[in-house]
Design an enzyme around this catalytic site. Structure first.
Site, PDB file in Angstrom:
ATOM      1  N   CYS A  43       0.931  -1.186   0.098  1.00  0.00           N
ATOM      2  CA  CYS A  43       0.039  -0.041  -0.163  1.00  0.00           C
ATOM      3  C   CYS A  43       1.308   0.842   0.179  1.00  0.00           C
ATOM      4  CB  CYS A  43      -0.942  -0.221   1.407  1.00  0.00           C
ATOM      5  SG  CYS A  43      -2.329   1.195   1.497  1.00  0.00           S
ATOM      6  N   ASP A  45       0.563   3.472   1.778  1.00  0.00           N
ATOM      7  CA  ASP A  45       0.326   4.078   2.887  1.00  0.00           C
ATOM      8  C   ASP A  45       1.668   4.737   3.202  1.00  0.00           C
ATOM      9  OD1 ASP A  45       0.194   4.677   6.162  1.00  0.00           O
ATOM     10  OD2 ASP A  45      -1.876   3.982   5.286  1.00  0.00           O
ATOM     11  N   ARG A  47       2.929   5.098   6.832  1.00  0.00           N
ATOM     12  CA  ARG A  47       3.239   3.944   7.840  1.00  0.00           C
ATOM     13  C   ARG A  47       4.268   3.009   7.132  1.00  0.00           C
ATOM     14  NH1 ARG A  47      -2.908   4.548  10.559  1.00  0.00           N
ATOM     15  NH2 ARG A  47      -3.009   3.878   8.210  1.00  0.00           N
ATOM     16  N   HIS A  99      -1.981  -4.513   5.248  1.00  0.00           N
ATOM     17  CA  HIS A  99      -2.248  -3.385   6.200  1.00  0.00           C
ATOM     18  C   HIS A  99      -3.221  -3.135   7.492  1.00  0.00           C
ATOM     19  CE1 HIS A  99      -2.723   0.615   6.291  1.00  0.00           C
ATOM     20  NE2 HIS A  99      -2.544   0.084   4.466  1.00  0.00           N
ATOM     21  N   CYS A 102      -6.088   0.159   6.831  1.00  0.00           N
ATOM     22  CA  CYS A 102      -6.032   0.638   5.882  1.00  0.00           C
ATOM     23  C   CYS A 102      -6.620   1.338   5.114  1.00  0.00           C
ATOM     24  CB  CYS A 102      -5.851  -0.521   4.167  1.00  0.00           C
ATOM     25  SG  CYS A 102      -5.433   0.394   3.064  1.00  0.00           S
TER      26      CYS A 102
HETATM   27 CO    CO Z   1      -3.455   0.797   3.066  1.00  0.00          CO
END
Ligand code: CO
Length: 210
Positions: A43, A45, A47, A99, A102
């Site tokens: 992803c 993302d 993080r 994750h 998400c």
């Molecule tokens: Co995500």
């Protein structure tokens, strides 16, 4: 005053000095080419940084990231990365890593419109539909979202197996394992879903390509 982005350039200079101290030939070796063993599909993302959480060094992992780690069969970007990784670099493992928490997956569970991204989220909604009996039976919304993240990863693993790129690699007996993992942003640990997909037999016959 130092602008926030200038910190990145400063960090970069420090990082270069650090690497050279550890190994004076570090960049020289990397500039000779790459032979990564892994393709990571994760992803976007912020993080979930692929290399940091897996302790991999530059040169070890070929990386593709998009919202909710999707394998969309008409996505030229993903297909190009996959083709280069499998056909040219000959990676041995493809890791689809989702994750928990998400945003893309959680948005796909809702009915709210988010704009252009709704077109992307629809691919995730399709996964919900495949698993709606199991998912609808989970009353707690957080737990339902966690399970949705897992089944979404599982579907993307299968979607990789449906591509001619992966099927042709298997046909020429190139070792290629596809894994499904989920990273937990709450404790930093990766949960291996236990899918180790190495041949098309687990796919419905309609997806088998001659
Ligand atoms: Co995500």
């Amino acid at each position: 005053m130092e602008k926030s982005y200038q910190r990145l350039i400063k960090n970069n200079k420090e990082w270069v000095a650090e690497q050279l101290q550890l190994d004076p030939t570090f960049f020289e070796k990397l500039s000779n080419g790459q032979a990564p063993e892994y393709l990571w599909i994760g992803c976007s993302d912020s993080r979930v940084p692929a290399e940091s959480i897996t302790g991999t060094d530059p040169g070890e992992m070929f990386v593709h990231r998009n919202i909710a780690n999707m394998v969309v069969h008409s996505d030229m970007n993903m297909l190009s990365v996959l083709s280069y990784a499998v056909d040219v670099l000959k990676v041995k493992h493809i890791i689809v890593c989702g994750h928990y928490g998400c945003g893309g997956v959680m948005a796909a569970m809702k009915n709210q419109q988010f704009g252009l991204i709704d077109n992307w989220l629809r691919h995730i909604k399709d996964v919900y539909r495949y698993y709606h009996v199991e998912l609808d039976a989970i009353e707690d919304e957080t737990l339902r979202a966690r399970r949705f993240v897992e089944v979404n990863v599982q579907e993307q693993v299968f979607d990789l197996g449906k591509t001619s790129i992966v099927q042709n690699a298997w046909k020429r007996e190139q070792p290629l394992h596809i894994h499904g993992w989920v990273y937990d942003i709450h404790d930093g640990l990766i949960n291996d879903l236990g899918v180790n997909f190495t041949c098309p037999k687990d796919l419905h016959n309609v997806y088998h390509l001659d």
